[in-house]
Design an enzyme around this catalytic site. Structure first.
Site, mmCIF file in Angstrom:
data_model
loop_
_atom_site.group_PDB
_atom_site.id
_atom_site.type_symbol
_atom_site.label_atom_id
_atom_site.label_comp_id
_atom_site.label_asym_id
_atom_site.label_seq_id
_atom_site.Cartn_x
_atom_site.Cartn_y
_atom_site.Cartn_z
ATOM 1 N N LYS A 253 -30.153 103.951 15.409
ATOM 2 C CA LYS A 253 -30.389 102.620 16.220
ATOM 3 C C LYS A 253 -29.686 102.629 17.520
ATOM 4 O O LYS A 253 -28.426 102.653 17.697
ATOM 5 C CB LYS A 253 -29.857 101.572 15.270
ATOM 6 N N GLU B 35 -16.114 104.826 17.357
ATOM 7 C CA GLU B 35 -15.333 105.041 18.644
ATOM 8 C C GLU B 35 -15.512 103.669 19.316
ATOM 9 O O GLU B 35 -16.623 103.308 19.798
ATOM 10 C CB GLU B 35 -16.052 106.346 19.518
ATOM 11 N N GLU C 247 -10.355 94.685 27.960
ATOM 12 C CA GLU C 247 -11.286 95.561 28.345
ATOM 13 C C GLU C 247 -12.385 94.731 29.125
ATOM 14 O O GLU C 247 -13.087 93.942 28.658
ATOM 15 C CB GLU C 247 -12.109 96.402 27.368
ATOM 16 N N CYS D 139 -15.618 103.565 28.145
ATOM 17 C CA CYS D 139 -14.537 102.946 27.453
ATOM 18 C C CYS D 139 -13.153 103.563 27.562
ATOM 19 O O CYS D 139 -12.143 103.274 27.461
ATOM 20 C CB CYS D 139 -15.044 103.100 25.900
#
Length: 476
Positions: free
Chosen positions: A169, A244, A378, A278
């Protein structure tokens, strides 16, 4: 593209069980330029059933799987231009960057996995026992929009190498490259049912995959918030979950570095891919007595980044991916101002010459303190926080004082000191003096940045079960 409203299930392009079209937006101009179908649990059930059937006969030998990987690699090369155009339009990467970096890293992962598979030992004798590494089974793969081909290839590659079958997906925001990848899989002659593609969103497809009793493992890349939802959905069936997730990476500049060069490279690392990585080095730690000097160098570096449409020849930074992402970044830039950080470059709003598209001004804050939102959350945009320190010891402590633990960066002339600090960083990766990217290095995080490792043999190991067969060797 003829298959964008279909899914790839059991070796064929099929229509969704329930039609549900979804616009794909070009972030350079905010226009819908394509449509896909969003899947449902019924589509997931079909795909998982196909993968389960295929698992019984797939990958009986490593040689067979290596041959499949090599065929995929050759067709991936042939379709690289199509892949680059898709990535550029769906998530805004400048054209050259899309080809060289976005598509390029995907090829590197597939080639590295083929290299690993040539010599990987799936079985060895230990005393009188046999230790066997076997494919875990049917795996669900959920990939993000920011480096779409990087994450598809570093999941599909090891899954194929291990002998797993799978359902992918991709992000519904950037799905077209995954459709082309499914066409590559089909042209490569991968046995039917081994690779299946179902487009959709988290609630409709991600949840169904994560909770499915016939999925043996979930491999997820995305936000920490979404990763927690995947883990919770997977818990009832006790499947393996590889995550992750997010990051807030520190970049510690030692007093002995060439400050101008170290700052400029740090800015470039933070702004790469419009800040949508990231592991971006978003917190730059500099000696307090050189803080203002560092801020000046950062301002100069930031102002060299030309922001513009992905298809414009001079664009160094494209847009961020969506209105939601744009709004989040704007909120955090405003928070930096409101909480008292010094705005050195950039700031709220679009660049003056751009009034349409999700463009963010390359932004640098100085005088950032650890309690500020821009130091803790973040941002996932081209926003750098410069944080002064009095001692390296203080910098290490503040760098590690985060819920994240994906990556950290150290710049120092004294390599021995850099190594000593690297040993103390609570992150899955440490990068000393801006090294070249390495597809053979394990990638993954500590703490809320996830668990498990990707890339090369480390990624392959995560798709394998370990079986011990006692008494394998006959006693004398």
């Amino acid at each position: 593209m003829s298959h964008n409203l279909q899914f790839y299930i059991d070796g064929a392009w099929v229509n969704p069980v329930v039609p549900n079209s979804f616009d794909v937006i070009d972030p350079s101009n905010e226009d819908a330029f394509a449509q896909i179908s969003l899947g449902s649990k019924a589509d997931v059930d079909k795909a998982v059933a196909a993968a389960k059937r295929a698992f019984d006969t797939f990958g009986t030998s490593a040689e067979e799987r290596l041959d499949i990987l090599n065929r995929v690699i050759e067709i991936y090369k042939k379709r690289s231009g199509d892949l680059a155009l898709a990535v550029s339009r769906e998530m805004g990467a400048p054209r050259r960057m899309a080809l060289d970096s976005q598509v390029g890293v995907g090829l590197a992962h597939l080639q590295k996995m083929a290299e690993v598979l040539k010599s990987f030992e799936f079985r060895h004798v230990k005393g009188s026992s046999l230790i066997v590494k076997e494919p875990i089974g049917v795996v669900g793969l959920i990939t993000p929009w920011n480096w779409p081909l990087n994450q598809i290839t570093c999941k599909v590659g090891p899954a194929l190498a291990a002998g797993c079958t799978m359902v992918l997906k991709p992000s519904e925001i950037a799905p077209l490259d995954a459709i082309i990848f499914a066409e590559i899989i089909d042209e490569a002659g991968v046995p039917k049912g081994v690779f299946n593609l179902v487009n959709g969103d988290g609630p409709g497809v991600g949840q169904a995959l994560s909770s499915h009793p016939d999925i043996d493992m979930m491999s997820f890349t995305g936000s920490t918030r979404a990763g927690i939802l995947v883990a919770k959905a997977a818990a009832d069936t006790v499947k393996r979950v590889h995550q992750e997730l997010g990051g807030k990476s520190a970049n510690i500049l030692f007093p002995d570095v060439d400050l101008e060069k170290a700052v400029a490279k740090g800015v470039a690392g933070c702004f790469s891919n419009s800040g949508q990585s990231c592991n971006a080095p978003t917190r730059m730690f500099v000696p307090r007595d050189r803080h203002d000097e560092a801020a000046g160098y950062a301002k100069t570096a930031a102002e060299k980044f030309t922001v513009g449409p992905a298809d414009a020849a001079g664009s160094k930074l494209g847009p961020v991916v969506s209105q939601i992402q744009f709004d989040k970044i704007q909120d955090l830039i405003q928070a930096g101002i409101d909480e008292g950080a010094t705005l050195v470059a950039g700031g709220p709003g679009r660049p003056a010459e751009l009034n349409r598209g999700y463009y963010v001004r390359p932004t640098v804050f100085a005088d950032v303190t650890p309690d500020m939102r821009i130091a803790r959350e973040e941002i996932f945009g081209p926003v750098l926080a410069i944080m002064p320190y009095d001692t390296v010891e203080e910098a290490i402590g503040t760098a590690n004082d985060t819920v994240y633990g994906l990556a950290s960066y150290i710049q120092a002339k004294d390599i021995q000191k850099a190594r000593e600090v690297a040993a103390r960083m609570r992150t899955g990766n440490v990068y000393i003096n801006y090294p070249q990217w390495d597809a053979g290095l394990p990638f993954g995080g500590y703490k809320q940045s996830g668990n498990g490792r990707e890339y090369a043999e480390y990624g392959l190991e995560d798709f394998l079960e370990i079986k011990g067969i006692a008494g394998y060797e006959a006693a004398e």
